[in-house]
Design an enzyme around this catalytic site. Structure first.
Site, PDB file in Angstrom:
ATOM      1  N   ASN A  80       0.992  -1.200  -0.079  1.00 19.56           N
ATOM      2  CA  ASN A  80       0.014   0.238   0.046  1.00 19.56           C
ATOM      3  C   ASN A  80       0.926   1.108   0.017  1.00 19.56           C
ATOM      4  OD1 ASN A  80      -1.704   2.118   0.337  1.00 19.56           O
ATOM      5  ND2 ASN A  80      -2.497   1.358   2.410  1.00 19.56           N
TER       6      ASN A  80
ATOM      7  N   CYS B 205      -1.880   5.099   0.285  1.00 17.43           N
ATOM      8  CA  CYS B 205      -3.104   5.870   1.630  1.00 17.43           C
ATOM      9  C   CYS B 205      -2.664   7.344   1.501  1.00 17.43           C
ATOM     10  CB  CYS B 205      -2.752   5.319   2.907  1.00 17.43           C
ATOM     11  SG  CYS B 205      -3.860   5.844   3.894  1.00 17.43           S
TER      12      CYS B 205
ATOM     13  N   LYS C 222      -0.322  -1.468  -4.813  1.00 19.11           N
ATOM     14  CA  LYS C 222      -1.580  -0.643  -4.748  1.00 19.11           C
ATOM     15  C   LYS C 222      -1.307   0.733  -5.186  1.00 19.11           C
ATOM     16  CE  LYS C 222      -6.108  -0.270  -2.334  1.00 19.11           C
ATOM     17  NZ  LYS C 222      -6.757  -0.725  -1.252  1.00 19.11           N
TER      18      LYS C 222
HETATM   19  C1  LIG Z   1     -12.691   2.806   5.976  1.00 23.05           C
HETATM   20  C2  LIG Z   1     -11.639   2.283   4.867  1.00 23.05           C
HETATM   21  C3  LIG Z   1     -10.242   1.851   5.166  1.00 23.05           C
HETATM   22  C4  LIG Z   1      -9.245   1.578   4.332  1.00 23.05           C
HETATM   23  N1  LIG Z   1      -8.023   1.292   4.640  1.00 23.05           N
HETATM   24  C5  LIG Z   1      -7.207   0.985   3.791  1.00 23.05           C
HETATM   25  C6  LIG Z   1      -5.944   0.395   4.303  1.00 23.05           C
HETATM   26  O1  LIG Z   1      -5.667   0.108   5.366  1.00 23.05           O
HETATM   27  N2  LIG Z   1      -5.087  -0.166   3.019  1.00 23.05           N
HETATM   28  C7  LIG Z   1      -5.252  -0.028   1.663  1.00 23.05           C
HETATM   29  O2  LIG Z   1      -4.656  -0.245   0.948  1.00 23.05           O
HETATM   30  N3  LIG Z   1      -6.581   0.585   1.577  1.00 23.05           N
HETATM   31  C8  LIG Z   1      -7.369   1.038   2.261  1.00 23.05           C
HETATM   32  N4  LIG Z   1      -8.624   1.588   1.877  1.00 23.05           N
HETATM   33  C9  LIG Z   1      -9.140   1.680   0.623  1.00 23.05           C
HETATM   34  C10 LIG Z   1      -9.910   0.534  -0.013  1.00 23.05           C
HETATM   35  O3  LIG Z   1      -8.945  -0.644   0.099  1.00 23.05           O
HETATM   36  C11 LIG Z   1     -10.313   0.580  -1.401  1.00 23.05           C
HETATM   37  O4  LIG Z   1      -8.954   0.658  -2.214  1.00 23.05           O
HETATM   38  C12 LIG Z   1     -11.197   1.746  -1.753  1.00 23.05           C
HETATM   39  O5  LIG Z   1     -11.947   2.006  -0.450  1.00 23.05           O
HETATM   40  C13 LIG Z   1     -11.856   1.688  -2.759  1.00 23.05           C
HETATM   41  O6  LIG Z   1     -12.797   0.541  -2.887  1.00 23.05           O
HETATM   42  P1  LIG Z   1     -14.391   0.746  -2.521  1.00 23.05           P
HETATM   43  O7  LIG Z   1     -14.976   1.848  -2.988  1.00 23.05           O
HETATM   44  O8  LIG Z   1     -14.627  -0.470  -2.737  1.00 23.05           O
HETATM   45  O9  LIG Z   1     -14.478   1.009  -1.199  1.00 23.05           O
HETATM   46  C14 LIG Z   1      -9.440   1.842   3.224  1.00 23.05           C
HETATM   47  C15 LIG Z   1     -10.871   2.102   2.384  1.00 23.05           C
HETATM   48  C16 LIG Z   1     -12.057   2.470   3.795  1.00 23.05           C
HETATM   49  C17 LIG Z   1     -13.392   2.737   3.199  1.00 23.05           C
END
Ligand SMILES: Cc1cc2nc3c(=O)[nH]c(=O)nc-3n(C[C@H](O)[C@H](O)[C@H](O)COP(=O)(O)O)c2cc1C
Ligand SMILES: Cc1cc2nc3c(=O)[nH]c(=O)nc-3n(C[C@H](O)[C@H](O)[C@H](O)COP(=O)(O)OP(=O)(O)OC[C@H]3O[C@@H](n4cnc5c(N)ncnc54)[C@H](O)[C@@H]3O)c2cc1C
Ligand code: FES
Lengths: 313, 242
Positions: free
Chosen positions: A133, A136, A172
């Site tokens: 990752n 972020c 990512k």
């Molecule tokens: C509450 C929350 C926490 C997240 N934490 C991480 C994380 O720790 N590491 C990461 O690579 N992506 C994190 N993401 C991103 C998600 O993995 C994803 O890439 C992003 O939310 C888009 O997908 P979605 O629309 O299906 O949620 C987080 C997203 C949300 C909503």
């Protein structure tokens, strides 16, 4: 005509997934038992919450808000640190093995060397894949600018992790760049086995109009859910035209139709995160069944029958 | 559509329950099950989970334990609090013969007041056992009495009511009365004892548990309890002893 249920199996970097739906990192990936539950609910692979070199408490609340067309979050990467995460992964592996659902370990760090160190330590716990990752958007104040915003830094992290582990690595990417294709090419060149796209969009801000304050304690946060799906689909489409490694398409997928769209853009697997908010962990089984029904209705027997077809039309 | 953003509500009354606990009544209402919670926000301070004591008007009973709750206690009538919710799964009420046995420890009495109100409105008999270490920490016991519940107070040091644990009193009640169901909220040790009681006496039980809440929406995983999310699958869980 004989009707058989379509084959949803997919290989991601020589790892077999029973279906293409992947639990995205940061959603429910905080314990071995939760990961197992999501797998039992129908996910084809599960990703742990991103873990760093040392424990972090994350940002104060509010950290996640439903703003109407998706979520905005600045959780701030709370995690127990790699030493504790190794234990979680070891237990999760045992729980997942009988289900045939692979485990993806997500990692982050604030330096290139830190990424390599976490990757090496986490590899000892033998997850099936490692996801890096570098994207972020919510921790810039403490961890610096995300590595995914710059092709050179993204490649450096990828190369360092490549050298630190034998396991397949997924990098990512962030959508918050002018040219995601350049970054994708750079990480492929540096040894990425797959690319995941996208992480959250933004950062964005939601202001409480009664107090006049941004709602998130971090003020800004990453936007996810249905609102970002068109951007995620475009990113996946563009990346697939430029690289040969498989892509995990993530962003706003919440039903079978959305998964089909991601696959048509060229994704090998499809990440699901924010849809868990409305659908619960059971959303995985629902999307899987909807995908299978759509395939049957269209006479497709395997995912490769329509993967990437948007590129040909 | 602006989703489920926090809404601002004015405090219309504040009652001191004991030296550490106040009840805040807001000029807002919602529809909730007893046992559900809301995320209460003070802009610039923090946002934390609290059980609803009533949904109409929205009411919280808040113990002063740290930074956030200290700031809430400093508020006056007319000041504003923000909230989003209600979240989670509350107590399921089954109207059956026998008494409904409520067991509360500490601010665990808060959601039980809401539950007792619903049970009494449905004409059910309620026995509320309210436990505390000592007399000055007793909470809300007079509210239960005012609703027509049978109240039994238990303090560990014997400074009020029966000396001993609320759960020991519950065993005695279960011996003397036909118990329809057991409902508990309090410290984890108390909940384990309630689970033993429900298994031992074959009683349907529901306990309200705590977890560390961030999103309250069932996505961040912070509140995990085994394979469950306290914010979504709970906070109220069946004791599985039926
Ligand atoms: C509450 C929350 C926490 C997240 N934490 C991480 C994380 O720790 N590491 C990461 O690579 N992506 C994190 N993401 C991103 C998600 O993995 C994803 O890439 C992003 O939310 C888009 O997908 P979605 O629309 O299906 O949620 C987080 C997203 C949300 C909503
Ligand atoms: C479902 C649920 C219902 C609750 N209902 C009530 C209630 O009706 N009345 C009441 O007084 N308290 C209730 N609480 C506890 C309340 O949330 C904490 O007392 C409050 O968060 C403390 O914040 P603080 O900043 O004052 O103290 P801090 O010093 O920050 O914390 C003191 C203790 O409170 C707990 N706590 C802190 N933050 C959280 C969090 N985000 N989630 C869960 N626990 C936390 C921890 O045990 C911590 O050790 C409830 C908690 C949960 C999970
Ligand atoms: S508080 Fe986020 S999942 Fe329960």
């Amino acid at each position: 005509m004989r009707t058989t249920s379509p084959d949803l199996r997919v290989d991601l970097c020589r790892v077999r997934l029973p279906n293409p739906l992947v639990l995205a990192s940061g959603i429910l990936g905080t314990s071995a038992q939760l990961l197992e539950r999501v797998a039992r609910c129908g996910a084809g692979a599960v990703t742990t919450k991103s873990c760093g070199p040392v424990p972090r408490t994350g940002h104060p609340n509010p950290t996640v808000i439903d703003w109407g067309h998706g979520l905005i979050n600045a959780v701030g990467l709370p995690n127990p640190g790699v030493e504790a995460e190794v234990e979680i992964i070891a237990v999760a592996r045992e729980l997942l093995a009988p289900l045939g659902v692979p485990l993806i370990a997500s990692i982050f760090a604030d330096t290139v060397a830190g990424f390599a160190a976490v990757a090496e330590r986490i590899s000892a716990a033998r997850p099936d894949l490692i996801e890096i990752n570098i994207s972020c958007p919510n921790v810039a104040a403490e961890l610096g600018r995300p590595f995914a915003l710059d092709a050179v830094s993204a490649a450096q992290v990828t190369a360092a992790v490549r050298a630190a582990t034998e396991l397949p690595i997924i990098v990512k990417l962030s959508p918050n760049v002018t040219d995601i294709v350049a970054i994708a090419r750079a990480v492929e060149g540096a040894g990425a086995d797959a690319i995941a796209a996208i992480n959250t969009l933004g950062p964005g801000m939601v202001i409480d109009v009664e107090s006049g304050r941004p709602i998130l304690a971090n003020r800004v946060g990453g936007v996810s859910g249905p609102a970002i799906r068109p951007i995620a689909v475009r990113c996946v489409y563009d990346i697939c035209t430029a690289v040969n490694v498989p892509v995990v398409g993530i962003g706003g997928v919440s039903c079978g139709r959305d998964a089909v769209e991601m696959l048509m853009a060229g994704a090998t697997a499809v990440g699901v995160g924010s849809a868990v908010y409305r659908g619960g962990p059971e959303v995985f089984g629902r999307i899987r069944d909807e995908l299978a029904e759509w395939m049957s209705a269209h006479g497709y027997t395997s995912l490769s029958d329509f993967r990437g077809i948007a590129h040909e039309r | 559509m602006s989703g489920d953003l926090p809404s601002a509500a004015r405090i219309i009354s504040i009652a001191e329950e004991n030296t550490r606990v106040k009840t805040f009544v807001l000029d807002a209402e919602t529809q909730a099950q007893p046992g559900q919670f809301a995320m209460v926000w003070l802009p610039g301070v923090d946002e934390k989970p609290f059980s609803l004591v009533d949904d109409h008007p929205l009411t919280f009973t808040i113990a002063r334990v740290g930074l956030f709750t200290r700031q809430v206690h400093a508020l006056h009538v007319g000041d504003r609090l923000w909230w989003r919710g209600p979240f989670g799964r509350g107590f399921e009420i089954r109207e059956t013969d026998g008494v409904h046995l409520l067991i509360g420890g500490g601010y665990g009495a808060a959601p039980l007041v809401f539950l007792a109100r619903r049970l009494r409105a449905a004409g059910q008999r309620v026995v509320a056992i309210i436990g505390a270490k000592t007399k000055t920490e007793l909470l809300l016991e007079t509210r239960f009495a005012a609703m027509g519940c049978t109240v039994i107070v238990a303090t560990e040091d014997g400074s009020a009511g029966v000396r001993g644990l609320a759960t020991d009193v519950a065993w005695n009640v279960a011996q003397q009365e036909t118990v329809a169901a057991v409902y508990a909220c309090g410290p984890e040790g108390m909940l384990s004892a309630v689970e033993l009681l429900c298994t031992g006496r074959h009683l349907p039980g529901q306990v309200s548990r705590e977890g560390y809440m961030r999103c309250g929406l069932g996505v961040c995983g912070s509140c995990h309890y085994g394979p469950w999310l306290v914010c979504r699958d709970g906070p109220v869980f069946a004791t599985n002893s039926e």
